[in-house]
Motif scaffolding. Structure first.
Motif, short mmCIF file in Angstrom:
data_model
loop_
_atom_site.label_atom_id
_atom_site.label_comp_id
_atom_site.label_asym_id
_atom_site.label_seq_id
_atom_site.Cartn_x
_atom_site.Cartn_y
_atom_site.Cartn_z
N PHE A 1 -5.27 13.10 -3.20
CA PHE A 1 -4.17 13.34 -2.28
C PHE A 1 -2.94 13.79 -3.08
CE2 PHE A 1 -4.86 10.77 1.83
CZ PHE A 1 -6.24 10.90 1.77
N THR A 2 -2.09 14.58 -2.45
CA THR A 2 -0.73 14.80 -2.92
C THR A 2 0.17 14.42 -1.75
OG1 THR A 2 -1.36 16.59 -4.41
CG2 THR A 2 0.96 16.48 -3.74
N ILE A 3 0.98 13.40 -1.97
CA ILE A 3 1.92 12.94 -0.95
C ILE A 3 3.30 13.28 -1.49
CG2 ILE A 3 2.79 10.94 0.32
CD1 ILE A 3 -0.05 9.71 -0.12
N ASN B 1 8.18 13.44 -5.48
CA ASN B 1 9.34 14.05 -4.80
C ASN B 1 9.56 13.55 -3.38
OD1 ASN B 1 10.06 15.70 -7.00
ND2 ASN B 1 8.42 17.12 -6.46
N ASN B 2 9.45 12.24 -3.17
CA ASN B 2 9.71 11.64 -1.87
C ASN B 2 11.04 10.90 -1.90
OD1 ASN B 2 7.01 12.05 -0.40
ND2 ASN B 2 6.39 11.18 -2.36
N ASN B 3 11.73 10.86 -0.76
CA ASN B 3 12.96 10.08 -0.60
C ASN B 3 12.67 8.95 0.37
OD1 ASN B 3 14.75 11.72 -2.20
ND2 ASN B 3 14.56 13.24 -0.58
N ILE B 4 12.88 7.71 -0.09
CA ILE B 4 12.59 6.53 0.72
C ILE B 4 13.85 5.68 0.80
CG2 ILE B 4 11.19 4.44 0.91
CD1 ILE B 4 9.05 5.93 -0.81
N ASN B 5 14.30 5.40 2.02
CA ASN B 5 15.46 4.55 2.27
C ASN B 5 15.05 3.46 3.25
OD1 ASN B 5 17.92 6.08 1.05
ND2 ASN B 5 16.64 7.62 2.04
N ILE B 6 15.27 2.21 2.84
CA ILE B 6 14.85 1.08 3.68
C ILE B 6 15.98 0.06 3.80
CG2 ILE B 6 13.22 -0.84 3.93
CD1 ILE B 6 11.24 0.78 2.20
N ILE B 7 16.22 -0.37 5.03
CA ILE B 7 17.08 -1.51 5.32
C ILE B 7 16.23 -2.49 6.11
CG2 ILE B 7 19.17 -2.32 6.49
CD1 ILE B 7 20.25 0.57 6.16
N SER B 8 16.10 -3.73 5.58
CA SER B 8 15.19 -4.69 6.21
C SER B 8 15.80 -6.09 6.25
CB SER B 8 13.88 -4.73 5.42
OG SER B 8 13.04 -5.75 5.92
N ASP B 9 15.56 -6.78 7.36
CA ASP B 9 15.96 -8.18 7.46
C ASP B 9 14.93 -9.10 6.80
OD1 ASP B 9 18.25 -7.49 8.85
OD2 ASP B 9 17.31 -7.74 10.81
N GLY B 10 13.78 -8.55 6.41
CA GLY B 10 12.75 -9.31 5.70
C GLY B 10 12.64 -8.79 4.28
N SER B 11 11.43 -8.76 3.74
CA SER B 11 11.17 -8.17 2.43
C SER B 11 10.92 -6.68 2.59
CB SER B 11 9.95 -8.83 1.78
OG SER B 11 10.22 -10.18 1.46
N ALA B 12 11.00 -5.95 1.47
CA ALA B 12 10.81 -4.50 1.55
C ALA B 12 10.13 -3.98 0.29
CB ALA B 12 12.14 -3.80 1.77
N TYR B 13 9.34 -2.94 0.49
CA TYR B 13 8.63 -2.26 -0.59
C TYR B 13 8.91 -0.77 -0.47
CZ TYR B 13 5.78 -6.52 -0.72
OH TYR B 13 5.35 -7.83 -0.81
N GLY B 14 9.31 -0.13 -1.57
CA GLY B 14 9.46 1.32 -1.56
C GLY B 14 8.09 1.97 -1.60
N ILE C 1 3.04 8.31 -9.85
CA ILE C 1 4.23 8.12 -9.01
C ILE C 1 5.38 8.76 -9.77
CG2 ILE C 1 5.73 6.42 -7.92
CD1 ILE C 1 3.25 4.51 -7.92
N ASP C 2 5.82 9.94 -9.32
CA ASP C 2 6.71 10.77 -10.13
C ASP C 2 7.84 11.36 -9.29
OD1 ASP C 2 7.78 12.44 -12.07
OD2 ASP C 2 5.98 13.64 -12.34
N SER C 3 9.05 11.27 -9.82
CA SER C 3 10.23 11.96 -9.26
C SER C 3 10.54 11.58 -7.82
CB SER C 3 10.07 13.48 -9.40
OG SER C 3 9.90 13.84 -10.76
N ASN C 4 10.43 10.31 -7.51
CA ASN C 4 10.78 9.80 -6.18
C ASN C 4 12.15 9.14 -6.24
OD1 ASN C 4 8.09 10.10 -4.66
ND2 ASN C 4 7.49 9.11 -6.57
N GLU C 5 12.87 9.17 -5.11
CA GLU C 5 14.12 8.44 -4.97
C GLU C 5 13.90 7.33 -3.96
OE1 GLU C 5 17.46 10.90 -4.02
OE2 GLU C 5 17.29 12.05 -5.87
N ILE C 6 14.21 6.10 -4.38
CA ILE C 6 13.98 4.94 -3.53
C ILE C 6 15.25 4.09 -3.48
CG2 ILE C 6 12.60 2.85 -3.20
CD1 ILE C 6 10.38 4.24 -4.87
N PHE C 7 15.71 3.82 -2.26
CA PHE C 7 16.87 2.96 -2.04
C PHE C 7 16.45 1.87 -1.05
CE2 PHE C 7 18.44 7.14 -3.11
CZ PHE C 7 19.41 6.87 -4.06
N VAL C 8 16.62 0.61 -1.46
CA VAL C 8 16.21 -0.51 -0.60
C VAL C 8 17.32 -1.55 -0.54
CG1 VAL C 8 14.56 -2.39 -0.30
CG2 VAL C 8 13.76 -0.17 -1.11
#
Length: 167
Positions: free
Chosen positions: A30-32, A60-73, A88-95
């Motif tokens: 896969f390429t995601i 090259n994915n952008n992931i932004n998460i706001i959670s009242d529980g636990s969170a995983y990028g 897992i390369d060149s991703n931006e993750i904000f949690v």
């Protein structure tokens, strides 16, 4: 991908083998890439979850998460056999989560690469890149920022437990 969820578990992208399958098989090659994910959740939130993916690129994915529980990028976790060959390369993750944040989790994986990611987490407990029971993992050129607050207020969500660490 935008998700506003009140459920206990929320996933934006998942590659998993159904629990009811008698013969377990991996998905591969896969390429995601180039996904923009925004999750607002009351329970556990996961940008990307893989328990049956091998020989694949998550780039090259952008992931932004706001959670009242636990969170995983991005979580790559064994359920029925070790994962292998993930990049897992060149991703931006904000949690930002109330409980634990696992920005990139590698659990029972072999020969995987975590490269050139920009990850930022703010929670009661934060692991930037958490690795457990894995072999041949390359972690290189990642920019990591974690701000962990009060661990007594966080509930461990998985085998990595709770803590605060960039890697």
């Amino acid at each position: 991908i935008f998700i506003n969820s009140k459920s206990n578990y929320t996933y934006a992208i998942i590659v998993s083998e159904p629990q009811t399958s008698i013969i377990k098989r991996f998905s591969k090659n896969f390429t995601i890439s180039n996904n923009n994910i925004l999750i607002r959740a009351n329970g556990v939130a996961e940008g990307m979850y893989f328990d049956a993916l091998v020989d694949s690129d998550i780039v090259n994915n952008n992931i932004n998460i706001i959670s009242d529980g636990s969170a995983y990028g991005i979580a790559a976790c064994n359920v029925f056999g070790n994962l292998y060959g993930l990049k897992i390369d060149s991703n931006e993750i904000f949690v930002n989560s109330r409980d634990m944040s696992y920005l990139i989790e590698i659990f029972r994986c072999n020969d995987c690469k975590v490269l050139n990611n920009y990850i930022n987490g703010f929670s009661n407990g934060v692991y930037g890149i958490g690795v457990y029971n894995s072999e041949g993992i390359l972690i290189k050129r990642n920019e990591i920022s974690v701000c962990g607050l009060n661990l007594t207020n966080s509930t461990p969500a998985d085998a990595l437990g709770k803590g605060n660490s960039a890697i």
